[in-house]
Design an enzyme around this catalytic site. Structure first.
Site, short mmCIF file in Angstrom:
data_model
loop_
_atom_site.label_atom_id
_atom_site.label_comp_id
_atom_site.label_asym_id
_atom_site.label_seq_id
_atom_site.Cartn_x
_atom_site.Cartn_y
_atom_site.Cartn_z
N GLY A 26 -1.75 4.22 -4.79
CA GLY A 26 -1.60 2.97 -5.54
C GLY A 26 -0.48 2.94 -6.55
CB ILE A 58 -0.96 -0.02 1.22
CG1 ILE A 58 -2.12 0.97 1.06
CG2 ILE A 58 -0.20 0.18 2.54
CD1 ILE A 58 -3.25 0.73 2.06
CB CYS A 59 1.87 3.89 -1.82
SG CYS A 59 0.98 4.03 -3.39
NE ARG A 60 -1.86 11.78 -0.97
CZ ARG A 60 -2.53 12.30 -1.98
NH1 ARG A 60 -2.35 11.85 -3.21
NH2 ARG A 60 -3.41 13.25 -1.77
CG MET A 94 -2.20 4.40 3.36
SD MET A 94 -2.88 3.26 4.57
CE MET A 94 -3.41 4.36 5.89
#
Length: 109
Positions: free
Chosen positions: A64, A60-62, A88
């Site tokens: 995708g 996961i990141c901010r 996120m």
């Protein structure tokens, strides 16, 4: 690209957060392993030690994008990894908890 929706994740699924330190400090999923994408190659050993040997790695990141890059790298290494769709931002929008290191409420930047 192997992808999973936030709503399909269980509370005990392994989560790798590849956002940078300032993003992590603002808020993250409780229990996630944090290895920023900028340090990923150097810290790869931490992932192999922490990840379940027979389980999937949910990256996961901010939003995708960065997590998609890491997911593709892991898949090329023969690791069962999937990108968390929407990152996120979708995690927070779905009402999943976002916390700080101190355990208080956090937010996604």
């Amino acid at each position: 690209m192997p992808t999973v929706e936030v709503g399909d994740l269980k509370d005990d699924d392994f989560l790798l957060d590849v956002r940078e330190d300032d993003e992590w400090q603002a808020g993250h999923a409780a229990g996630a392993l944090h290895i920023p994408i900028s340090e990923f190659v150097a810290r790869y050993g931490e992932l192999t030690e922490a990840a379940p040997q027979d389980g999937r790695i949910n990256v996961i990141c901010r939003s995708g994008g960065r997590s998609a890059q890491v997911t593709m790298y892991l898949v090329q290494q023969g690791i069962d990894a999937v990108n968390v769709a929407g990152g996120m931002q979708h995690w927070e929008a779905a009402g999943r908890p976002v916390v700080t290191d101190a355990g208080g409420p956090g937010f996604v930047v």
